[in-house]
Write an enzyme that holds these catalytic residues in place. Sequence first.
Site, PDB file in Angstrom:
ATOM      1  N   LYS A 269      -2.616   1.184  -4.238  1.00 41.67           N
ATOM      2  CA  LYS A 269      -2.408  -0.260  -4.250  1.00 41.67           C
ATOM      3  C   LYS A 269      -3.065  -0.906  -5.469  1.00 41.67           C
ATOM      4  O   LYS A 269      -2.488  -1.808  -6.102  1.00 41.67           O
ATOM      5  CB  LYS A 269      -2.948  -0.882  -2.962  1.00 41.67           C
ATOM      6  CG  LYS A 269      -2.126  -0.554  -1.735  1.00 41.67           C
ATOM      7  CD  LYS A 269      -0.699  -1.100  -1.849  1.00 41.67           C
ATOM      8  CE  LYS A 269       0.088  -0.948  -0.579  1.00 41.67           C
ATOM      9  NZ  LYS A 269       1.442  -1.520  -0.671  1.00 41.67           N
TER      10      LYS A 269
ATOM     11  N   TYR B 206      -4.749   5.930  -0.555  1.00 39.52           N
ATOM     12  CA  TYR B 206      -3.908   4.775  -0.229  1.00 39.52           C
ATOM     13  C   TYR B 206      -4.394   3.534  -0.962  1.00 39.52           C
ATOM     14  O   TYR B 206      -3.615   2.848  -1.642  1.00 39.52           O
ATOM     15  CB  TYR B 206      -3.897   4.526   1.279  1.00 39.52           C
ATOM     16  CG  TYR B 206      -3.343   3.165   1.635  1.00 39.52           C
ATOM     17  CD1 TYR B 206      -2.013   2.860   1.382  1.00 39.52           C
ATOM     18  CD2 TYR B 206      -4.153   2.176   2.193  1.00 39.52           C
ATOM     19  CE1 TYR B 206      -1.492   1.610   1.684  1.00 39.52           C
ATOM     20  CE2 TYR B 206      -3.649   0.928   2.499  1.00 39.52           C
ATOM     21  CZ  TYR B 206      -2.319   0.644   2.239  1.00 39.52           C
ATOM     22  OH  TYR B 206      -1.825  -0.598   2.526  1.00 39.52           O
TER      23      TYR B 206
ATOM     24  N   SER C  50      -3.411  -4.643  -0.565  1.00 36.66           N
ATOM     25  CA  SER C  50      -4.169  -4.330   0.639  1.00 36.66           C
ATOM     26  C   SER C  50      -5.654  -4.574   0.427  1.00 36.66           C
ATOM     27  O   SER C  50      -6.179  -4.404  -0.682  1.00 36.66           O
ATOM     28  CB  SER C  50      -3.956  -2.859   1.016  1.00 36.66           C
ATOM     29  OG  SER C  50      -4.838  -2.462   2.040  1.00 36.66           O
TER      30      SER C  50
END
Length: 327
Positions: free
Chosen positions: A147, A143, A119
């Site tokens: 990643k 988040y 991402s």
Amino acid sequence: MSIMVIGGAGYIGAHVVRLLTERGEDVVVVDDLSTGVEDRVGGATLVELDVAGTDAQERLELVMRQRGVDSVIHFAAKKQVGESVERPTWYYRQNVGGLVNLLSAMENTGVVRMIFSSSAAVYGMPDVELVTEETDPRPINPYGQTKLIGEWLMADCGQSWGLRWSALRYFNVAGAGWPELGDPAVLNLVPMVLDRLARGERPRIFGDDYETPDGTCIRDYIHVLDLAHAHLAALDQLDGEASGRIFNVGTGTGASVREVIDEIGRASGLDVAADVEPRRPGDPPRLVASPERIADELAWKAEHGLPEIVASAWAAWQAGPRPVRVG
């Protein structure tokens, strides 16, 4: 041999599964169906499984052996930034723990080819005109951190037991390759605007006082079908010498929030006058990808611009369960 697509019943995964199936690949989809839809996998085999579950590694190994899996494309992850801030331990358990289970199963079964859904969130808030893969990753939420940890973990597995991998850092994915494969979640700008219109409400803009030409945030929007083709190009590259490559997947061109909303108005013929609300914390003013590396190494480039992205998203929304009333 088979290709295993983790999260293949979801929005992006279903597009990749369809392209793989169309070119004659044997595909097995693993999905817990928490956000995915069974009907989206077409003729591919579906195994309902939470890769972060306690028995996931053993079940993955069984499927890998039974189906002769030789490659994995991994999409399954939780992806709501705000939720990751509120529930960091759960996000690490889901995104990192699930990846650990998957990689352990691959190591034990000798599956060494992997494409990873990363991402642009790994970059945080970079103060650059175009984000390259050399831009220092500084994620600002759990988040994005999960990643980046995923990329580190794959690199370590590459050194330890020969994992051949690439990671694709997505920017803003939108649109639909086929009307029945539109984005079912209301988490990104385009479906959020369409959801508001379907409810008879005005779109929302979070902040119009950024240092951009119209005061709203600028992002790099990529058509989901272009992104799906990028996965196939990255998978095919693993047959060569290169491994451990990281690629931005974007267009190199930014569009502001207001420009996207105006494009939705043109596609739909609706009044899209928006309400302006306060900024959301953590939104960088501009985040646009440099696509040079993926163009040079994979001969990939985006084929669809913002008008096509929005038109396809509109058509998919109108074909779905909550079409916007027009007229």
